[in-house]
Design an enzyme around this catalytic site. Structure first.
Site, PDB file in Angstrom:
ATOM      1  N   ASN A  89       0.830  -1.197   0.000  1.00 41.80           N
ATOM      2  CA  ASN A  89       0.000   0.000   0.000  1.00 41.80           C
ATOM      3  C   ASN A  89       0.871   1.256   0.000  1.00 41.80           C
ATOM      4  OD1 ASN A  89      -2.439   1.477   0.079  1.00 41.80           O
ATOM      5  ND2 ASN A  89      -3.363  -0.087   1.380  1.00 41.80           N
ATOM      6  N   HIS A 119      23.150   1.847  12.736  1.00 37.41           N
ATOM      7  CA  HIS A 119      24.434   2.541  12.761  1.00 37.41           C
ATOM      8  C   HIS A 119      25.165   2.152  14.036  1.00 37.41           C
ATOM      9  CE1 HIS A 119      23.560   5.245   9.392  1.00 37.41           C
ATOM     10  NE2 HIS A 119      22.309   5.213   9.845  1.00 37.41           N
ATOM     11  N   ALA A 162      -1.221  -2.948  13.271  1.00 32.80           N
ATOM     12  CA  ALA A 162      -0.924  -1.566  12.912  1.00 32.80           C
ATOM     13  C   ALA A 162      -0.153  -0.890  14.036  1.00 32.80           C
ATOM     14  CB  ALA A 162      -2.219  -0.809  12.630  1.00 32.80           C
ATOM     15  N   ARG A 167      10.954  -5.915  16.786  1.00 33.34           N
ATOM     16  CA  ARG A 167      12.406  -5.993  16.960  1.00 33.34           C
ATOM     17  C   ARG A 167      12.897  -7.426  17.116  1.00 33.34           C
ATOM     18  NH1 ARG A 167      13.385  -3.636  23.066  1.00 33.34           N
ATOM     19  NH2 ARG A 167      12.467  -5.436  24.107  1.00 33.34           N
TER      20      ARG A 167
END
Length: 188
Positions: A89, A119, A162, A167
């Site tokens: 979407n 990073h 949603a 993680r």
């Protein structure tokens, strides 16, 4: 360094470090992705034309049943693999240097972010890009606004709610939600 060498380097788990040949190669393809996504996002295109853009962005053949509602953003493009009958979407962001694989029949909601780079944590290491692939299984639904972080795997048939921030891996046939995401229930 060419694209095949860069993808092999990335596939071996090597970091991308600013100022290196690998990083410079990645940047060349990033500029190509920016140009192509700007063209894709700048005007209306037929579904066939959208698939053609995605083929050029990814450098791979795109299934005729693939659907995408622009705008779409990627900062590399060449490490995205899309299965059959995938739907993406509007307003999704794929940071794919580490690799993104989307399985057959997957649905990806509005504003989903797939991020494959971390990073270095220390300020002097911020130019070091640690890469880890995201793998989305078959028949997965990723809800609007979800964020998938580097290295996660979403099992076949799973749902990511949603707004979830994922993680860690999500098992097959489970619903995961929250920040950070956790298993809410199993799908029977």
């Amino acid at each position: 360094m060419n694209l095949a060498e860069l993808l092999e380097y990335i596939g071996n788990g090597e970091p991308l470090i600013a100022g290196t040949e690998a990083f410079a190669c990645m940047e060349r393809y990033s500029h190509e992705a920016m140009r192509l996504t700007a063209e894709l996002n700048g005007a209306y295109h037929t579904p066939d034309a959208v698939r053609d853009f995605m083929a050029r962005i990814t450098g791979r053949e795109i299934d005729p049943a693939f659907r995408l509602f622009p705008p779409f953003y990627t900062d590399f493009g060449k490490n995205i693999r899309l299965g059959r009958n995938v739907f993406i979407n509007a307003c999704c962001c794929f940071q794919d240097q580490g690799g993104i694989t989307v399985g057959d029949n997957a649905l990806i909601g509005h504003r989903v972010t797939l991020a494959t780079i971390n990073h270095g944590l220390r300020p002097e290491e911020r130019g070091v890009h640690h890469l880890a692939p995201i793998v989305i299984g078959k028949n997965v639904w990723i809800g609007s606004g979800a964020i998938l972080l580097p290295g996660v795997r979403i099992g076949d048939g799973a749902v990511v709610a949603a707004g979830a921030v994922v993680r860690s891996d999500v098992d097959a046939a489970c619903v995961a939600g929250g920040v950070p995401a956790k298993i809410i229930r199993r799908i029977s």
